[in-house]
Design a protein around this motif. Structure first.
Motif, PDB file in Angstrom:
ATOM      1  N   THR A  21     -75.546  16.828 -35.976  1.00 54.50           N
ATOM      2  CA  THR A  21     -76.126  15.631 -35.364  1.00 54.50           C
ATOM      3  C   THR A  21     -77.566  15.898 -34.942  1.00 54.50           C
ATOM      4  O   THR A  21     -78.459  15.081 -35.169  1.00 54.50           O
ATOM      5  CB  THR A  21     -75.296  15.210 -34.144  1.00 54.50           C
ATOM      6  N   PHE A  22     -77.790  17.076 -34.344  1.00 50.39           N
ATOM      7  CA  PHE A  22     -79.135  17.402 -33.874  1.00 50.39           C
ATOM      8  C   PHE A  22     -80.108  17.469 -35.044  1.00 50.39           C
ATOM      9  O   PHE A  22     -81.179  16.852 -35.011  1.00 50.39           O
ATOM     10  CB  PHE A  22     -79.128  18.734 -33.114  1.00 50.39           C
ATOM     11  N   ILE A  23     -79.736  18.210 -36.093  1.00 49.53           N
ATOM     12  CA  ILE A  23     -80.616  18.344 -37.266  1.00 49.53           C
ATOM     13  C   ILE A  23     -80.940  16.963 -37.826  1.00 49.53           C
ATOM     14  O   ILE A  23     -82.098  16.628 -38.095  1.00 49.53           O
ATOM     15  CB  ILE A  23     -79.930  19.191 -38.369  1.00 49.53           C
TER      16      ILE A  23
ATOM     17  N   PHE B 253     -84.672  15.104 -37.759  1.00 48.65           N
ATOM     18  CA  PHE B 253     -85.432  14.798 -38.974  1.00 48.65           C
ATOM     19  C   PHE B 253     -85.585  13.295 -39.193  1.00 48.65           C
ATOM     20  O   PHE B 253     -86.630  12.835 -39.653  1.00 48.65           O
ATOM     21  CB  PHE B 253     -84.793  15.457 -40.201  1.00 48.65           C
ATOM     22  N   HIS B 254     -84.538  12.547 -38.858  1.00 51.57           N
ATOM     23  CA  HIS B 254     -84.654  11.094 -39.022  1.00 51.57           C
ATOM     24  C   HIS B 254     -85.811  10.556 -38.186  1.00 51.57           C
ATOM     25  O   HIS B 254     -86.620   9.765 -38.659  1.00 51.57           O
ATOM     26  CB  HIS B 254     -83.367  10.385 -38.576  1.00 51.57           C
ATOM     27  N   VAL B 255     -85.884  11.020 -36.922  1.00 53.50           N
ATOM     28  CA  VAL B 255     -86.911  10.481 -36.034  1.00 53.50           C
ATOM     29  C   VAL B 255     -88.288  11.002 -36.413  1.00 53.50           C
ATOM     30  O   VAL B 255     -89.244  10.224 -36.523  1.00 53.50           O
ATOM     31  CB  VAL B 255     -86.581  10.791 -34.560  1.00 53.50           C
TER      32      VAL B 255
ATOM     33  N   ASN C 110     -78.031  13.437 -46.195  1.00 54.70           N
ATOM     34  CA  ASN C 110     -78.003  12.502 -45.073  1.00 54.70           C
ATOM     35  C   ASN C 110     -79.391  12.232 -44.504  1.00 54.70           C
ATOM     36  O   ASN C 110     -79.640  11.159 -43.963  1.00 54.70           O
ATOM     37  CB  ASN C 110     -77.059  13.008 -43.978  1.00 54.70           C
ATOM     38  N   ILE C 111     -80.300  13.194 -44.641  1.00 55.53           N
ATOM     39  CA  ILE C 111     -81.680  12.934 -44.207  1.00 55.53           C
ATOM     40  C   ILE C 111     -82.254  11.815 -45.074  1.00 55.53           C
ATOM     41  O   ILE C 111     -82.845  10.852 -44.592  1.00 55.53           O
ATOM     42  CB  ILE C 111     -82.540  14.217 -44.301  1.00 55.53           C
ATOM     43  N   TRP C 112     -82.027  11.936 -46.380  1.00 60.35           N
ATOM     44  CA  TRP C 112     -82.500  10.909 -47.313  1.00 60.35           C
ATOM     45  C   TRP C 112     -81.920   9.536 -46.959  1.00 60.35           C
ATOM     46  O   TRP C 112     -82.597   8.524 -47.008  1.00 60.35           O
ATOM     47  CB  TRP C 112     -82.104  11.326 -48.729  1.00 60.35           C
ATOM     48  N   LEU C 113     -80.653   9.548 -46.564  1.00 62.90           N
ATOM     49  CA  LEU C 113     -79.987   8.287 -46.250  1.00 62.90           C
ATOM     50  C   LEU C 113     -80.460   7.692 -44.926  1.00 62.90           C
ATOM     51  O   LEU C 113     -80.527   6.480 -44.779  1.00 62.90           O
ATOM     52  CB  LEU C 113     -78.479   8.526 -46.132  1.00 62.90           C
ATOM     53  N   GLY C 114     -80.776   8.560 -43.961  1.00 66.13           N
ATOM     54  CA  GLY C 114     -81.003   8.084 -42.605  1.00 66.13           C
ATOM     55  C   GLY C 114     -82.438   7.748 -42.264  1.00 66.13           C
ATOM     56  O   GLY C 114     -82.693   6.943 -41.369  1.00 66.13           O
TER      57      GLY C 114
END
Lengths: 354, 411
Positions: free
Chosen positions: A126-128, A132-134, A213-217
């Protein structure tokens, strides 16, 4: 496909129409009862709003509250495949709930791993992700929040990961992690590197899940943050510039505080969604490596592969409590206000004022 | 104003009830006719192989012959069928009939969701079915679902007899971007045949206690490990889609796959497709024993009366000699009807002959719920051995402890 005969149409309609009529008749009866009681008998001035809201309210209660209550009920049971019904030994009570709790914290929740290692991995995940999303989302939002050519085109492009059904996107990514034919290994080979076992190596599988998930988020975060950035009046920056503040200082002292009403709910939502993100960890982890499972995928396996319904319901309840605790703590720490109270936080300026 | 509101509400109620009368009357009228029955059939057969369409056609034929019966055919993925059937049963509205894989009988009988079917068909005329506590719980439709050796005759001239020949043939065929052997390296379903060949079984005699930490398992894992690392005849990673594509593209000499895929490969490779038994394990002199299961009918608990009679009729129709033969010829699936296994088509067709020869040394797939714990225990450890991160001995020990934990969780 079979032909759509009149008989099929009739039988399908009779199944559906019956329900629709029942619902419609139920609503009318409800309204009648409310009308007679509230308006006629009590002469309450809120009777019309109550009458208008009540059908939707009851629908929501049925669709949202009922499953939650049923989940709580199940967590107080010993329900499993062998104890499927009361005749087959299904019982409810505090002893069953305590037993479910005990099992969650003392025995493996997956095959070998216990609760806390999986919880730690879920926190790390969750932290990672949210980090990265933010950060990436903010960078892209800042880039897009200024006059440039083709800005509308870039923004549309950004929404692509969102527009594709998540499961399709995730399965496509899984294909790209294929050892032999996946894009990543082909690129690595092109630059003279050694191919990576994305699927079978625990570390790289975890990396693969995170990349996907980074790509998705990021797009979601970017769109939300961009909306926030656009609501900031440019005159603040002009004033700051006149006082000799640089770009960085402007970002730190104007952008970040003024964005707080946007970033706080976005981060809370991001944490909850990521914590409960099921598709990516489940489907990218094709080899079912225990090291890539997070709490929700472990929960899914317990509920639907091992049919431990009582245990899984208690497990779900614990995940709910963890997320609730996080959200309350985060709101308290950031002194965020939803703007319900008369005093607080409705506009960006008020947020700065705090 | 108030009066108007009340009046319009009452009027609305009257209108609704008037409109609803024919609907409910229609629904109520149906059971009044004594013989009109409707039942749902859920199946996990796929559309791509054409089996689902075939089932729909069978249902249509049956409904045409008996207009009082209505069959609603619904397709679901295998796992979804299991989960949804459990959920629907819990809600008290399960489909009456299932056409699905045999191992699902395990969870369904454990939860008491399906009824015995001894009274619905002649058990003695069919292949072995799912028997628990002296009752039969499934009617065999097809026999098989077993893995076998498929080979491309352009790359391997003759099927190997022993594992030594097998390895030699695979090595000879491995060149450039062509592999000697491909199989689904992610699923332990592809491991169990070899375990049988090395003399092991996943359960002890009681059929419930996992026996995964055995010399046979270590040997099996070592064998698979060597195929990849020592003999280098397999891809580095290969799931179902990879092996399927490589074989169809002619980039794999040998493939291990199940009977469900035969008609597909026969269409793509034509005469180049060879089918044979998996080779005898040289070290033990035993043949690998793939799991056999086939497809079965299962009937939901509580089905009775005219619906049960209609279901019995439909089961009788699908398991009749003609339909069983049609399935054999169209989909190259071996029939569940014993007399169908002697059909001339099987001895003449080289593909069916190879499949039947493999079936003869297969072993029935365990249907107990505990098998889930075994599958889940084997999968990650098999993958760990094949990625070189765990030794076969450690993997076997890990499998055992994971399986034991899984069995405990199922209690």
């Amino acid at each position: 496909m079979g032909a759509l005969t009149a008989q099929i149409v009739r039988s399908s309609l009779s199944e559906v129409l019956g329900t629709i009529f029942a619902v419609a008749a139920g609503i009318v009866v409800l309204e009648l009862v409310l009308y007679v009681i509230l308006k006629r008998k009590l002469q309450w001035r809120f009777s019309l709003p109550i009458m208008l809201v009540s059908p939707a309210l009851i629908g929501l209660l049925l669709l949202v509250l009922y499953p939650i209550l049923y989940n709580i009920l199940l967590s107080f049971s010993n329900m499993s495949l062998r104890r499927f019904t009361v005749e087959r030994g299904l019982t409810y009570g505090f002893a069953e709930a305590w037993n479910n709790l005990k099992i969650i914290f003392s025995e493996p929740v997956l095959k070998q791993q216990k609760f806390f290692p999986v919880l730690f991995r879920t926190f790390l995940w969750t932290f990672i992700q949210v980090f990265f999303h933010v950060t990436i989302g903010m960078m892209i939002a800042l880039l897009l929040n200024r006059p440039m050519k083709l800005r509308g085109f870039y923004r549309t492009l950004l929404l692509f990961p969102w527009a594709i059904p998540q499961i399709i996107a995730v399965l496509a990514w899984r294909g790209e992690f294929n050892y032999q034919y996946g894009l990543f290994n082909l690129l690595i080979q092109k630059f003279g590197g050694q191919s990576i076992n994305w699927m079978s190596d625990p570390f790289w599988n975890y990396v693969a899940i995170n990349l996907t998930n980074i790509w998705l988020g990021v797009p979601f975060m970017t769109v939300i943050l961009l909306g926030g950035l656009q609501s900031i009046d440019p005159s603040y920056y002009e004033a700051a510039e006149m006082d000799g503040a640089g770009k960085l200082m402007g970002f730190r002292l104007i952008t970040i505080p003024l964005m707080k009403p946007i970033t706080t709910p976005a981060i809370i939502l991001g944490v909850i969604w990521t914590f409960n993100q099921f598709n990516v960890p489940y489907f990218i982890n094709q080899f079912e490596l225990e090291t890539s499972d997070i709490l929700v995928t472990a929960l899914f396996r317990a509920a639907f592969e091992y049919n431990r319904y009582g245990f899984a319901s208690m497990f779900a309840l614990i995940i709910f409590i963890i997320l609730l605790g996080f959200s309350l703590a985060y709101i308290k720490i950031t002194k965020f206000s939803f703007g319900f109270d008369k005093a607080g936080g409705g506009t960006p300026l008020q947020a700065v004022g705090e | 104003m108030k009066k108007m509101m009340l009046r319009s509400l009452v009027l609305l109620l009257l209108l609704l009830s008037a409109a609803a009368v024919p609907v409910f009357a229609g629904a109520a009228a149906e059971p009044a006719e004594p013989e009109a029955v409707t039942f749902s059939l859920w199946t996990q057969e796929g559309e791509s192989e054409g089996v689902y369409q075939w089932i729909e056609a069978l249902a249509d034929n049956y409904m045409a012959a008996d207009p009082n019966v209505t069959i609603e055919v619904v397709r679901k993925d295998t796992e979804a069928l299991r989960e949804d059937f459990q959920t629907a049963s819990l809600a008290g509205d399960p489909p009456e009939l299932l056409w699905t894989v045999g191992d699902q009988a395990g969870p369904f009988t454990a939860a008491g969701l399906i009824r015995p079917v001894d009274d619905l068909y002649d058990v003695s005329k069919f292949v072995e079915s799912v028997v628990m506590d002296g009752n039969t719980y499934a009617v065999p439709i097809s026999a098989g679902n077993h893995l076998m050796l498929l080979y491309n005759k352009d790359l391997v001239s003759k099927a190997p007899e022993t594992t030594d020949e097998f390895i030699a043939a695979a090595k000879a065929a491995t060149k450039g971007d062509t592999f000697g052997l491909v199989y689904n390296m992610t699923e332990p379903f592809w491991l169990v045949p070899w375990l049988g060949g090395f003399g092991g079984k996943v359960f002890a005699e009681d059929g419930l206690t996992p026996t995964l930490n055995t010399q046979a398992m270590i040997d099996t894992l070592q064998f698979l490990h060597d195929l990849k690392f020592k003999h280098a005849v397999t891809p580095i990673e290969s799931d179902y889609a990879t092996m399927d594509t490589l074989f169809k593209e002619g980039k794999a000499a040998m493939l291990i796959n199940g009977d469900w895929s035969l008609s597909d490969y026969a269409g793509v490779l034509g005469d180049k497709l060879g089918v044979a038994r998996l080779p005898k394990v040289t070290a033990t002199g035993k043949y690998p024993a793939p799991y056999t299961a086939g497809k079965y009918f299962m009937v939901a608990e509580g089905v009775e009366g005219p619906v049960l009679e209609a279901i019995e009729g439909f089961i009788g129709y699908v398991t009749s000699a003609d339909i069983q033969n049609e399935m054999l010829e169209t989909f190259k699936r071996l029939p569940g009807l014993l007399s169908g296994l002697n059909a001339p088509a099987i001895t003449v067709d080289p593909i069916l002959k190879g499949s039947a020869s493999q079936l003869a040394v297969g072993t029935p797939q365990p249907t107990v719920v505990e098998m889930r714990a075994n599958w889940d225990a084997m999968k990650p450890e098999m993958n760990a051995v094949l990625s070189g991160t765990t030794s076969p001995a450690d993997a076997a020990a890990n499998m055992q402890s994971a399986a034991e934990a899984g069995v405990r969780a199922l209690q």
